[in-house]
Motif scaffolding. Sequence first.
Motif, short mmCIF file in Angstrom:
data_model
loop_
_atom_site.label_atom_id
_atom_site.label_comp_id
_atom_site.label_asym_id
_atom_site.label_seq_id
_atom_site.Cartn_x
_atom_site.Cartn_y
_atom_site.Cartn_z
N GLU A 7 133.40 39.22 89.75
CA GLU A 7 134.00 40.52 90.05
C GLU A 7 135.48 40.56 89.66
O GLU A 7 136.04 41.62 89.40
CB GLU A 7 133.85 40.83 91.54
N VAL A 8 136.11 39.38 89.61
CA VAL A 8 137.55 39.30 89.32
C VAL A 8 137.81 38.98 87.86
O VAL A 8 138.68 39.57 87.21
CB VAL A 8 138.23 38.26 90.23
N ILE A 9 137.06 38.03 87.30
CA ILE A 9 137.37 37.53 85.96
C ILE A 9 136.42 38.04 84.88
O ILE A 9 136.65 37.80 83.69
CB ILE A 9 137.39 35.99 85.93
N GLY A 10 135.35 38.74 85.28
CA GLY A 10 134.37 39.18 84.30
C GLY A 10 134.93 40.10 83.23
O GLY A 10 134.74 39.86 82.03
N GLN A 11 135.63 41.14 83.62
CA GLN A 11 136.15 42.10 82.65
C GLN A 11 137.23 41.49 81.75
O GLN A 11 137.21 41.71 80.53
CB GLN A 11 136.70 43.34 83.35
N PRO A 12 138.20 40.72 82.31
CA PRO A 12 139.17 40.08 81.42
C PRO A 12 138.52 39.17 80.37
O PRO A 12 138.99 39.11 79.23
CB PRO A 12 140.06 39.29 82.38
N LEU A 13 137.46 38.47 80.75
CA LEU A 13 136.76 37.64 79.77
C LEU A 13 136.07 38.51 78.71
O LEU A 13 136.09 38.18 77.52
CB LEU A 13 135.72 36.76 80.47
N GLU A 14 135.50 39.61 79.14
CA GLU A 14 134.87 40.55 78.20
C GLU A 14 135.90 41.08 77.21
O GLU A 14 135.62 41.23 76.01
CB GLU A 14 134.22 41.69 78.97
N ASP A 15 137.09 41.36 77.71
CA ASP A 15 138.13 41.95 76.87
C ASP A 15 138.63 41.00 75.77
O ASP A 15 139.27 41.45 74.82
CB ASP A 15 139.32 42.38 77.73
N LEU A 16 138.35 39.71 75.91
CA LEU A 16 138.77 38.76 74.87
C LEU A 16 138.02 39.00 73.56
O LEU A 16 138.51 38.63 72.49
CB LEU A 16 138.53 37.32 75.34
N GLY A 17 136.85 39.57 73.65
CA GLY A 17 136.08 39.87 72.45
C GLY A 17 135.45 38.66 71.80
O GLY A 17 135.04 38.72 70.62
N LEU A 18 135.30 37.57 72.54
CA LEU A 18 134.71 36.36 71.96
C LEU A 18 133.20 36.49 71.84
O LEU A 18 132.59 36.04 70.87
CB LEU A 18 135.05 35.14 72.83
N ALA A 19 132.59 37.10 72.83
CA ALA A 19 131.15 37.38 72.86
C ALA A 19 130.88 38.18 74.12
O ALA A 19 131.70 38.20 75.04
CB ALA A 19 130.34 36.09 72.85
N ALA A 20 129.74 38.81 74.17
CA ALA A 20 129.37 39.53 75.38
C ALA A 20 129.22 38.55 76.53
O ALA A 20 128.65 37.46 76.37
CB ALA A 20 128.06 40.29 75.17
N VAL A 21 129.74 38.90 77.69
CA VAL A 21 129.70 38.00 78.84
C VAL A 21 128.35 38.10 79.53
O VAL A 21 127.91 39.18 79.93
CB VAL A 21 130.83 38.33 79.84
N GLU A 22 127.67 36.94 79.64
CA GLU A 22 126.40 36.86 80.35
C GLU A 22 126.68 36.34 81.76
O GLU A 22 127.16 35.22 81.93
CB GLU A 22 125.45 35.90 79.65
N VAL A 23 126.41 37.14 82.76
CA VAL A 23 126.68 36.75 84.15
C VAL A 23 125.43 36.11 84.74
O VAL A 23 124.34 36.70 84.71
CB VAL A 23 127.12 37.94 85.01
N VAL A 24 125.60 34.91 85.27
CA VAL A 24 124.51 34.19 85.94
C VAL A 24 124.84 34.12 87.41
O VAL A 24 125.92 33.71 87.81
CB VAL A 24 124.36 32.75 85.36
N ARG A 25 123.86 34.52 88.23
CA ARG A 25 124.08 34.49 89.67
C ARG A 25 123.12 33.46 90.27
O ARG A 25 121.93 33.75 90.48
CB ARG A 25 123.83 35.89 90.27
N PRO A 26 123.62 32.26 90.59
CA PRO A 26 122.75 31.20 91.13
C PRO A 26 122.12 31.63 92.45
O PRO A 26 122.70 32.38 93.23
CB PRO A 26 123.72 30.02 91.34
N ASP A 27 120.92 31.11 92.72
CA ASP A 27 120.24 31.41 93.96
C ASP A 27 121.00 30.80 95.15
O ASP A 27 121.55 29.73 95.05
CB ASP A 27 118.81 30.85 93.92
#
Length: 453
Positions: A433-453
């Motif tokens: 929730e905090v770092i997802g968008q800034p990582l997306e904005d780098l433009g390196l690749a689409a961010v795949e979010v994994v939510r462990p059980d």
Amino acid sequence: MSVLDRSAQPASGSLRDFSFPAVERKALENGLDLRVARMNRLPMVNVSLFMRASEDALGLDRAGLAVLAADALEGGTKKRSGSELAESLEKIGARVSASAGWEGTTVGISCLADRLPEAFAIMAETVRESSFPDDEVRRALDQQRATIRQRRMDPGALATDSARAAYFAPGVPYARAVDGTTESIEAMSRDTIRGYVDANYRPEGGGLVVVGDVEVAEVAEMVVAHFGDWTGSPANVADFEVKAATTERRVILVHRPGAAQSEVRIGHVGASRSTTDYYPLSIANMVLGGMFTSRLNLNLREEHGFTYGVRSRFTFRSSPGPFQISTAVGNDVTAPAVREAMLEFTKMAEHGPTEDEVSAARDYAAGVFGLQLETSGQVATRVNQLLIYGLPDTHYDHYRDDVRAVTVDAAAAAAATHMRPTEAQIVVVGDAEVIGQPLEDLGLAAVEVVRPD
């Protein structure tokens, strides 16, 4: 009176002479490779028995079994209980250890030279007559379960485990942790361990390394007495091809709600120990992130203050292991740190190191070599590597010359071949929730979010 100029870096001194201890080698009829190196500075001896009972020869359903067997090995023998075994070792001032990994299982013992005959007998008994009592097996199982649970809760371990799975294709042993999985460990028992040891603790393809204040003839007699009638080959043999999970660059964000910082891993499938680029690649990696004055550390730590430290490493194995950049940073600088790490990674791959950087790395690698071989245990580890990876007997005799012969062109070529930023798997464990968008904005690749059980 001369004044010390603290603004100028002191000149390097001349490289001191160093000779790797001479190693006498004898192949026994049962397939065991005996290697003896005499070091008489101290009346100590280090013995290391290596067997090809390896984790990479096990399928996912038995993952962690080699590690479990080694951990439970010291619990007792057919002649002595675990406490009696420990007491016998204590009486002669000896220490025994056992560990297993991707390449095989190693059982070691260290003692005073005059106690070697007794220590050798105990070591042989531990390996060849282990009993695996129920209480010791339960302890080992509980400990391995706890280790697996702890890895899931520790952000650094979680990042490394997630990165392995991102680097290697499913079915490649290296895609998992060496300790196994909860499912595989739950299926194991005393009979499982006993069967594995009976089938795989065999001499063929293994080696016995003895380093210290010893006479070769005396060691040979002990080996024949305790291991001469030991025969056979390991039943489980590694048979897999290392494949990447993908060659497309990915950004994988493992969500850890409320995390105050992020664990970052960037890498891909690396190179094997047998690569002809071993020396130039090692030097190129030192420049990138293998020493304190590396590009990554000077950038992320010294210039930007993002982290306390950042490292890059090629894990050389019989088959290609991982190449990985690793660091931990605060939430607010996660994206900038990833950006800078990828920048340095890309620059090294595309342009290579400079002449000054290669010179500094060569001098450092050659200079610390002797310092890493001050004890019999350190020498034994190096000799073990000779037999594990099938390296020439003279490998360490000319190691420093080979390191110092690396040219800037060779280092650059090795980096261009084995460092592939376009294939990088960028794995971050942190609060999505905090770092997802800034990582997306780098433009390196689409961010795949994994939510462990």
